[in-house]
Structures are given as structure tokens and as C-alpha cells.
Scaffold this active site. Structure first.
Site, PDB file in Angstrom:
ATOM      1  N   MET A   1       0.863  -1.091  -0.009  1.00 62.22           N
ATOM      2  CA  MET A   1      -0.091   0.004   0.016  1.00 62.22           C
ATOM      3  C   MET A   1       0.814   1.187   0.183  1.00 62.22           C
ATOM      4  SD  MET A   1      -2.848  -1.724  -0.004  1.00 62.22           S
ATOM      5  CE  MET A   1      -1.914  -3.026  -0.542  1.00 62.22           C
ATOM      6  N   CYS A   2       0.453   2.334  -0.533  1.00 66.42           N
ATOM      7  CA  CYS A   2       1.215   3.365  -0.894  1.00 66.42           C
ATOM      8  C   CYS A   2       0.328   4.719  -1.028  1.00 66.42           C
ATOM      9  CB  CYS A   2       2.131   3.457  -2.054  1.00 66.42           C
ATOM     10  SG  CYS A   2       3.497   2.022  -1.880  1.00 66.42           S
TER      11      CYS A   2
END
Length: 416
Positions: A1-2
Site C-alpha cells: 500500500m502506498c
């Protein structure tokens, strides 16, 4: 996730392009921070993470932050002040287990293009001519499409994909992306497949291609809403320090890691429902040619250090997914994991001192003293800061289930 944020010169205090990213990975997935100079490869092809790709006669100098086992990069910048970051997006399109990772596309584009427009055209060509794909995780199966923020000192673009389908939009003020498609019907460029679909009334790229289940539980929409709102609130006054503040933020205060969620921007590992942790962070002042990286996990517990193309990094042995005290990433990671056992007890005073130290580094960087000495000094300052706090912290006891999760993670890393 970013999470990736961009603010164009129109809305920043110093009239420069600002790009920022938190890279979230599995907690033991250390990142390598490296400066790679211009090269003239002799080979006709280059081995990416999973496949071979045609090589070029010369590659540009790059600063990369990349997972230890991947050829490509989560984020980076090249000598022409072109910065690129990607996020995983979950779509209805089937992604092959063998292909070119979005991270590989980032490194290829940084090594071969000079401007944002040139870079997105390069990435689009890969998406249309090859298969984007391959497992994006070392420890479990994770197949996904990619969204990108691509920026140079004058221009920024968002490029979103679903398999071979894509749309791109030029960014005029601020924008942010996370683990969810954002472009509805307001693109500037699109693949022929999307243009055909758009002939139907009320077509939305994000709505048509998004996989509801994975998109929902990744909470990318929630994080994107938070970062976009923070950028809009400060239009005209956005600074390097403000970007740092956003990357260090959590979804609630006073924060406690065991109660965190996938809605946090600075993400702390939490087990099955929160398997990711921020592994490294970047902020680039593209108009000034200043690039700031943590090179460590958890920006709320880290210092952003200036990195230059002219200055080789001396960060010890390159990290892997196993604890190594001779690796800078793992040296800091050990401290972070101890700190989190008693986070609420110390975070207020720690943050105050962290911010004072960060201001000192920024002020010295603004004076542009000798670059090699500046980089070495910044890393040494962080090491001294951590050593001081290691003597102050009395480790706490984590809640039972949360502690069990961390024990398994630490055992896997051979961290005692």
C-alpha cells in the site's frame, strides 16, 4: 500500500514542484536506498525482476528507493529532476504472474527519459506492448495494476491503468493517489480501449474497472481523501515541511500502533487486516533539485535526509528480509520496533526533538554547504539521535494478540 502527493508550482509557497511518497510494504521487506550514476551498458538486454527487457546504450543517473529483492523501484528521481512513484490498484482485469512490475517501469523510465510527458509515453508503451504483472510481494501472492504520479519541475501527470487499459491527466494544482483508481471521465489522454468504452453514457474509468472487494479493504479511497484534503487546505502555502507533516500523519491522535488502521498515511504493521508498514519515504523539491529520503521505515520515527547525485551513500551492507546490524535500514528498524512497544509514552517528546533536528538539517541544506559532508552529517545526526533515545526508552508490553503478531514477524527476520 502506498500514498503519493504532488503540488505544482502554482500552489507551493516557493513556486516549485513538490512530490512526496510513502512506500508501504511487508514489515520485513527492507528497502535499499542507492545512487546509481550514468552508465553505458554493454549488454543488449537487462534482467528486470521477472523478465528480460531491451537495453539502451546509456542510462541516466538515478536515486532509487527499492525493495531489497526487486530490480525496479518504489520511487525515485533522475538527474533531470524527473520523479516517479507508483501505487498498486486493484481492478477487474486479470494480471499475469509473469510480467513487468510497475516498479520496474519506474526505474526504466527514470533511466531513459527526461520529462514527465516523455516518461508517461514511455510507460504507456510498456503497458500496451508488454504485460504489466508479476508478483509484487516477496512473502505472499499480490498481483495488481498500477497508478503513477510523474513529475518534472514544470509539469505533473497522473497515469492510471487496468491491465492494458489506461487514462492520464495533467495535474494543474494538487493531486494525490493511493490504492484506488481516481480518474472518472476527466482524463486528457486514454487508450483506444477506454475511448471505445467512453462512448457509452455515464462511463467512469474508476467505477468501471475497480475491484470493489480489494479496493474497499485497502482503504485507498480513505487515505486519498485525507491527503487530497490536506493539500487543498494549504493551496498557495505548501512547503517541504508540510509534505513531511502529511507523510508522518495517522488517522487519529493520540496515536497508538496497535489501534492503527489501513487509513493511516504513516502506516504501522498490524497483522492480517493491516499487513503493510511504511518502509521508506521520499520528498523531492524538483524546482530546487533537492531530494529528501528517510531510507528507513515509519516517517513518524525517522528523519528526512538530503541525497545528491554527486554523493555516494555509505549505508553499510545492503539489507535483505533478515536482520543485519550492519545495514542502516535494519539498524534503525530495530530501534523503531522497540519504540513501538511504548509508543504513546514517548512520542510527544520524541516528535518535538525530531522536528527540531529536522529543521536544523533543512536549514543547513538551504545554505548548500559541501554536499558530501552534508549527507554524511545528516545520517550521523540521525544515528546519534537514535542512540540517545535508545538509552531513554523503557520497553513496554504490547497487547497479547498484537504482541504475538510482532513476535512472528521478528522471528521471521531473526530479530531477537
Amino acid at each position: 500500500m502506498c500514498d503519493i502527493l504532488v503540488a505544482t508550482p502554482k500552489v507551493t509557497r516557493d513556486n516549485i514542484m513538490l512530490v512526496a511518497k510513502n512506500s508501504d510494504r511487508d514489515p520485513n521487506e527492507a528497502q535499499i536506498l542507492e545512487v546509481i550514476p550514468r552508465q553505458k551498458p554493454e549488454e543488449k538486454s537487462v534482467r528486470l525482476t521477472y523478465v528480460e527487457f531491451p537495453q539502451v546504450r546509456e542510462t541516466y543517473a538515478v536515486i532509487l528507493s527499492r525493495p531489497w529483492w526487486i530490480w525496479g523501484a518504489e520511487m525515485g528521481v533522475n538527474e533531470f529532476n524527473l520523479a516517479i512513484g507508483n501505487t498498486a490498484v486493484f481492478t477487474k482485469e486479470k494480471i499475469p504472474e509473469k510480467g513487468i512490475l510497475g516498479m520496474d517501469m519506474i526505474r526504466l523510465a527514470l533511466e531513459r527519459t527526461k520529462t514527465a510527458k516523455e516518461a508517461i509515453e514511455f510507460i504507456i508503451n510498456i503497458i500496451e506492448s508488454y504485460a504489466q504483472g508479476g508478483n509484487g510481494s516477496y512473502e505472499h501472492k499480490m498481483l495488481y495494476s498500477n497508478s503513477f504520479i510523474v513529475a518534472d519541475p514544470k509539469e505533473a501527470w497522473v497515469l492510471e491503468t487496468a491491465g492494458k487499459n489506461w487514462v492520464a491527466k495533467k495535474i494543474e494544482s494538487v493531486y494525490s493517489i493511493s490504492n484506488a483508481l481516481t480518474i472518472e471521465d476527466d482524463w486528457d489522454l486514454a487508450s483506444e480501449s477506454v475511448e471505445r468504452l467512453a462512448k457509452k453514457s455515464n462511463f467512469s474509468f474508476a467505477r468501471y474497472f475497480s475491484d470493489w472487494f480489494y479496493t474497499h479493504f485497502a482503504h485507498g479511497k480513505d487515505r486519498r481523501a485525507f491527503t487530497y484534503r490536506k493539500l487543498k487546505e494549504n493551496e498557495g502555502k505548501i512547503t517541504l515541511e508540510y509534505m513531511m507533516e502529511i507523510l508522518r500523519s495517522h488517522s487519529f491522535e493520540s496515536y497508538s500502533p496497535e489501534k492503527g488502521s489501513m487509513k493511516d498515511i504513516c502506516m504501522h504493521y498490524g497483522g492480517l487486516t493491516r499487513p503493510s508498514q511504511t518502509a521508506s519515504s521520499q520528498i523531492s523539491e524538483l524546482g530546487k533539485g533537492m531530494h529528501w529520503f528517510t531510507g528507513t521505515s515509519l516517517p513518524c520515527l525517522s528523519i528526512f535526509k538530503p541525497i545528491f547525485f554527486e554523493t555516494p551513500l555509505e549505508l553499510g551492507e545492503k539489507p535483505t528480509n533478515k536482520y543485519n546490524p550492519n545495514s542502516y535500514w535494519w539498524r534503525m528498524e530495530r530501534f523503531h520496533r522497540v519504540f513501538q512497544t511504548n509508543y504513546r509514552e514517548y512520542i510527544r517528546e520524541f516528535s518535538k526533538q525530531r522536528d527540531e533536528l529536522q529543521r536544523e538539517i533543512i536549514e543547513r541544506a538551504r545554505r548548500l554547504q559541501k554536499k558530501r559532508e552534508l549527507v554524511k552529517w545528516a545520517f550521523e545526526l540521525e544515528k546519534e539521535f537514535v542512540e540517545k533515545w535508545e538509552k531513554l526508552i523503557v520497553p513496554g508490553r504490547l497487547p497479547f494478540l498484537y504482541g504475538m503478531k510482532w513476535r512472528k514477524v521478528n522471528e521471521s527476520a531473526r530479530l531477537r
